[in-house]
Design a protein around this motif. Structure first.
Motif, mmCIF file in Angstrom:
data_model
loop_
_atom_site.group_PDB
_atom_site.id
_atom_site.type_symbol
_atom_site.label_atom_id
_atom_site.label_comp_id
_atom_site.label_asym_id
_atom_site.label_seq_id
_atom_site.Cartn_x
_atom_site.Cartn_y
_atom_site.Cartn_z
ATOM 1 N N LEU A 179 1.326 -74.278 -17.186
ATOM 2 C CA LEU A 179 1.924 -74.607 -18.309
ATOM 3 C C LEU A 179 3.306 -75.233 -17.927
ATOM 4 C CD1 LEU A 179 1.676 -70.829 -19.908
ATOM 5 C CD2 LEU A 179 0.767 -72.942 -20.766
ATOM 6 N N GLY A 180 3.991 -74.829 -16.796
ATOM 7 C CA GLY A 180 5.284 -75.494 -16.432
ATOM 8 C C GLY A 180 6.554 -74.885 -17.085
ATOM 9 N N TYR A 181 7.752 -74.901 -16.260
ATOM 10 C CA TYR A 181 8.751 -74.414 -16.890
ATOM 11 C C TYR A 181 9.847 -75.343 -16.459
ATOM 12 C CZ TYR A 181 6.020 -70.177 -17.243
ATOM 13 O OH TYR A 181 4.886 -69.454 -17.642
ATOM 14 N N HIS A 182 11.294 -74.712 -16.866
ATOM 15 C CA HIS A 182 12.474 -75.447 -16.678
ATOM 16 C C HIS A 182 12.549 -76.757 -17.677
ATOM 17 C CE1 HIS A 182 12.814 -73.801 -12.224
ATOM 18 N NE2 HIS A 182 13.437 -73.010 -12.992
ATOM 19 N N SER A 183 11.807 -76.728 -18.651
ATOM 20 C CA SER A 183 11.839 -77.743 -19.636
ATOM 21 C C SER A 183 13.497 -78.060 -20.098
ATOM 22 C CB SER A 183 11.132 -77.471 -21.006
ATOM 23 O OG SER A 183 9.497 -77.204 -20.696
ATOM 24 N N ALA A 184 14.408 -77.023 -20.346
ATOM 25 C CA ALA A 184 15.670 -77.399 -20.687
ATOM 26 C C ALA A 184 16.170 -78.413 -19.627
ATOM 27 C CB ALA A 184 16.238 -76.409 -20.857
ATOM 28 N N SER A 210 15.537 -70.316 -9.242
ATOM 29 C CA SER A 210 14.298 -70.850 -9.281
ATOM 30 C C SER A 210 13.939 -72.377 -9.296
ATOM 31 C CB SER A 210 13.819 -70.412 -10.764
ATOM 32 O OG SER A 210 12.524 -70.658 -11.231
ATOM 33 N N SER A 211 12.910 -72.989 -8.726
ATOM 34 C CA SER A 211 12.926 -74.227 -8.295
ATOM 35 C C SER A 211 11.815 -74.794 -8.876
ATOM 36 C CB SER A 211 13.082 -74.422 -6.810
ATOM 37 O OG SER A 211 14.355 -74.171 -6.292
ATOM 38 N N SER A 212 11.617 -75.975 -9.230
ATOM 39 C CA SER A 212 10.548 -76.854 -9.626
ATOM 40 C C SER A 212 10.800 -78.364 -9.492
ATOM 41 C CB SER A 212 10.024 -76.508 -11.135
ATOM 42 O OG SER A 212 10.946 -76.967 -11.822
ATOM 43 N N SER A 229 2.421 -69.008 -14.573
ATOM 44 C CA SER A 229 3.402 -68.069 -14.508
ATOM 45 C C SER A 229 4.674 -68.728 -13.788
ATOM 46 C CB SER A 229 2.935 -66.854 -13.874
ATOM 47 O OG SER A 229 2.680 -67.010 -12.535
ATOM 48 N N LEU A 230 5.540 -67.836 -13.628
ATOM 49 C CA LEU A 230 6.962 -68.375 -13.101
ATOM 50 C C LEU A 230 6.638 -67.967 -11.445
ATOM 51 C CD1 LEU A 230 9.294 -66.951 -15.543
ATOM 52 C CD2 LEU A 230 9.368 -69.327 -14.868
ATOM 53 N N GLN A 231 5.470 -67.215 -11.126
ATOM 54 C CA GLN A 231 5.365 -67.064 -9.801
ATOM 55 C C GLN A 231 4.314 -68.004 -9.070
ATOM 56 O OE1 GLN A 231 6.412 -65.401 -7.229
ATOM 57 N NE2 GLN A 231 6.111 -63.297 -7.766
ATOM 58 N N SER A 232 4.693 -69.492 -9.198
ATOM 59 C CA SER A 232 3.950 -70.513 -8.511
ATOM 60 C C SER A 232 4.770 -71.671 -8.217
ATOM 61 C CB SER A 232 3.030 -70.796 -9.785
ATOM 62 O OG SER A 232 3.906 -71.294 -11.065
ATOM 63 N N GLY A 233 4.059 -72.516 -7.567
ATOM 64 C CA GLY A 233 4.978 -73.763 -7.367
ATOM 65 C C GLY A 233 5.648 -73.591 -5.823
ATOM 66 N N LEU A 234 6.827 -74.111 -5.983
ATOM 67 C CA LEU A 234 7.794 -74.115 -4.749
ATOM 68 C C LEU A 234 8.141 -72.630 -4.414
ATOM 69 C CD1 LEU A 234 10.347 -76.970 -5.687
ATOM 70 C CD2 LEU A 234 8.384 -77.116 -3.984
ATOM 71 N N ILE A 235 8.533 -72.488 -3.474
ATOM 72 C CA ILE A 235 8.937 -71.035 -3.080
ATOM 73 C C ILE A 235 10.310 -70.940 -3.762
ATOM 74 C CG2 ILE A 235 8.232 -70.510 -0.738
ATOM 75 C CD1 ILE A 235 10.795 -71.290 0.527
ATOM 76 N N HIS A 236 10.667 -69.924 -4.129
ATOM 77 C CA HIS A 236 11.990 -69.649 -5.104
ATOM 78 C C HIS A 236 12.937 -68.679 -4.232
ATOM 79 C CE1 HIS A 236 9.764 -70.972 -8.506
ATOM 80 N NE2 HIS A 236 8.680 -70.369 -8.003
ATOM 81 N N ALA A 237 13.970 -68.509 -4.732
ATOM 82 C CA ALA A 237 15.140 -67.763 -4.008
ATOM 83 C C ALA A 237 14.289 -66.450 -3.550
ATOM 84 C CB ALA A 237 16.300 -67.308 -4.804
ATOM 85 N N ALA A 238 13.752 -65.666 -4.199
ATOM 86 C CA ALA A 238 13.012 -64.379 -3.811
ATOM 87 C C ALA A 238 11.720 -64.257 -4.356
ATOM 88 C CB ALA A 238 14.160 -63.246 -4.354
ATOM 89 N N ILE A 329 21.299 -75.657 -6.260
ATOM 90 C CA ILE A 329 21.109 -76.226 -4.653
ATOM 91 C C ILE A 329 21.208 -77.559 -4.878
ATOM 92 C CG2 ILE A 329 19.487 -76.412 -2.938
ATOM 93 C CD1 ILE A 329 18.731 -73.352 -3.718
ATOM 94 N N GLY A 330 20.153 -78.225 -5.719
ATOM 95 C CA GLY A 330 20.093 -79.900 -5.842
ATOM 96 C C GLY A 330 21.280 -80.194 -5.913
#
Length: 396
Positions: A179-184, A210-212, A229-238, A329-330
């Motif tokens: 699905l993907g997130y961080h659309s905003a 949270s990173s993507s 889900s949000l539990q995917s992709g790059l590693i995140h803070a936690a 971070i970016g």
């Protein structure tokens, strides 16, 4: 038109009140540590008069209390910018996801039910939004409520890049897909780059708690690192990020409980889990400089993941015009930008070291001499994007 933008976290609230279409921010506020009886933080700023309310060690046991505090400040004789909250005509939310609803949708009962239906994919996020929306509806009964869903920007991704290798009927019946997130955030970057020209190829790196990474072509998302889900992709803070799906059963076999596994994946994983130091990259950087090997390793895992997706998306795009860094971070970690760009030298990416070292949280071009790709830092403004979409919404 007065539009209130509300961003809801698992233990936080953020508000901005806009006067549209001028995009003027009249006030802003935030609540941290929602749920605390003695350690919450409440902050309110009237950006017209400069008046401020800042309270630490506050008692804000729930979203209802935090929302009422902010709305009270909006109309207070001392701090207010409105005579009445009824002046707020629309409320926009950076909502996470809803079954069968993508993009921007009025938060009708059907859309709300879709959010409940997909609670297992974003339990903390959707639970908070459902509670906050319920409170705000009672406070502003005549306002239009719009959800700008975090999955919306990625609906243009071709189906072959969204499908998992699962039975096709799971996609048809249950909606199983990336699905993907961080659309905003990525959408804001696309809008900003669109001001430089309508034809371009870009990779947007939203790096924060949270990173993507997102591949953007001519203003549209064509690939992203997040999955369903949000539990995917790059590693995140936690959070763990991408993971072997059989690891869950393996850990159960090894004697871990479901609660321990979920906690490890969602609260004790990612940068925190690898470093053992913190979920905050700033502290991890300091520890790495001091010789902490696990802290150094956490940074390398993070950098490797970012580079991995950039390389894949470079091929999807057939080249690259812009590499953009955004989010906490970016925008602020010159070390991370440097490490990523060092590994991307093979793509002809050259970073201006001096400009990079001096850039912290401001919009700037960091392209070095001879670079084949323009490297930019663009601070994201998710709230402004939501305000614009909420203002442009036309009721059917």
């Amino acid at each position: 038109m007065k539009i209130l933008v509300c961003n809801v976290g698992s233990t936080s609230l953020k508000f901005k009140l806009y006067d549209m279409p001028a995009c003027t921010v009249l006030s802003q506020g935030k609540v941290e540590r929602v749920g605390s009886l003695d350690d919450a933080v409440f902050q309110y700023d009237n950006l017209q008069s400069g008046s401020r309310v800042c309270e630490e060690k506050a008692a804000i046991p729930d979203y209802k209390t935090g929302i009422r505090r902010y709305l009270g400040c909006l109309t207070s004789p001392q701090t207010g910018v409105l005579a009445s909250v009824s002046e707020i005509e629309r409320v926009g939310y950076k909502t996470t996801l809803s079954k069968n609803y993508f993009g921007n949708h009025e938060l009708t009962d059907e859309v709300i039910e879709g959010m409940r239906a997909w609670l297992p994919l974003a339990t903390l996020h959707n639970t908070g939004y459902l509670q906050a929306i319920g409170v705000m509806r009672k406070a502003l009964p005549d306002a239009i409520f719009l959800g700008c869903f975090e999955t919306g920007f990625h609906r243009d991704i071709p189906l072959e890049r969204r499908l998992y290798g699962v039975p096709y009927e799971w996609y048809e019946r249950y909606g199983v897909q990336r699905l993907g997130y961080h659309s905003a955030s990525h959408g804001y970057i696309a809008d900003t780059l669109g001001q430089l020209g309508s034809s371009y190829r870009a990779i947007s790196c939203h790096l924060g708690g949270s990173s993507s990474v997102c591949a953007i072509q001519n203003g549209k998302s064509i690939d992203t690192s997040f999955g369903m889900s949000l539990q995917s992709g790059l590693i995140h803070a936690a959070r763990v990020g991408d993971m072997d799906c059989d690891l869950y059963e393996f850990l159960r076999h090894e004697g871990l409980s479901d609660e321990q596994i979920h906690e490890g994946f969602e609260k004790k994983g990612g940068l925190l889990g690898i470093s053992g130091v913190s979920s905050d990259l700033r502290y991890i950087e300091d520890a790495a400089k001091g010789g902490n090997e696990r802290a150094r390793l956490a940074i390398e895992v993070f950098v490797s993941g970012i580079v991995h997706y950039i390389g894949a998306f470079y091929m999807d795009l057939g080249g690259l015009d812009y590499l953009v860094f955004t989010a906490g971070i970016g925008e602020n970690s010159d070390m991370l930008r440097r490490r990523v760009c060092e590994k991307l030298g093979v793509l002809g990416i050259v970073l201006d070291e001096d400009k990079n070292a001096a850039c912290h949280g401001t919009r700037q071009e960091l392209t070095g001499p001879g670079s084949k790709v323009r490297v930019l830092v663009i601070p994201t403004d998710e709230e402004l994007g939501i305000a614009r979409r909420t203002y442009e919404y036309v009721r059917a």
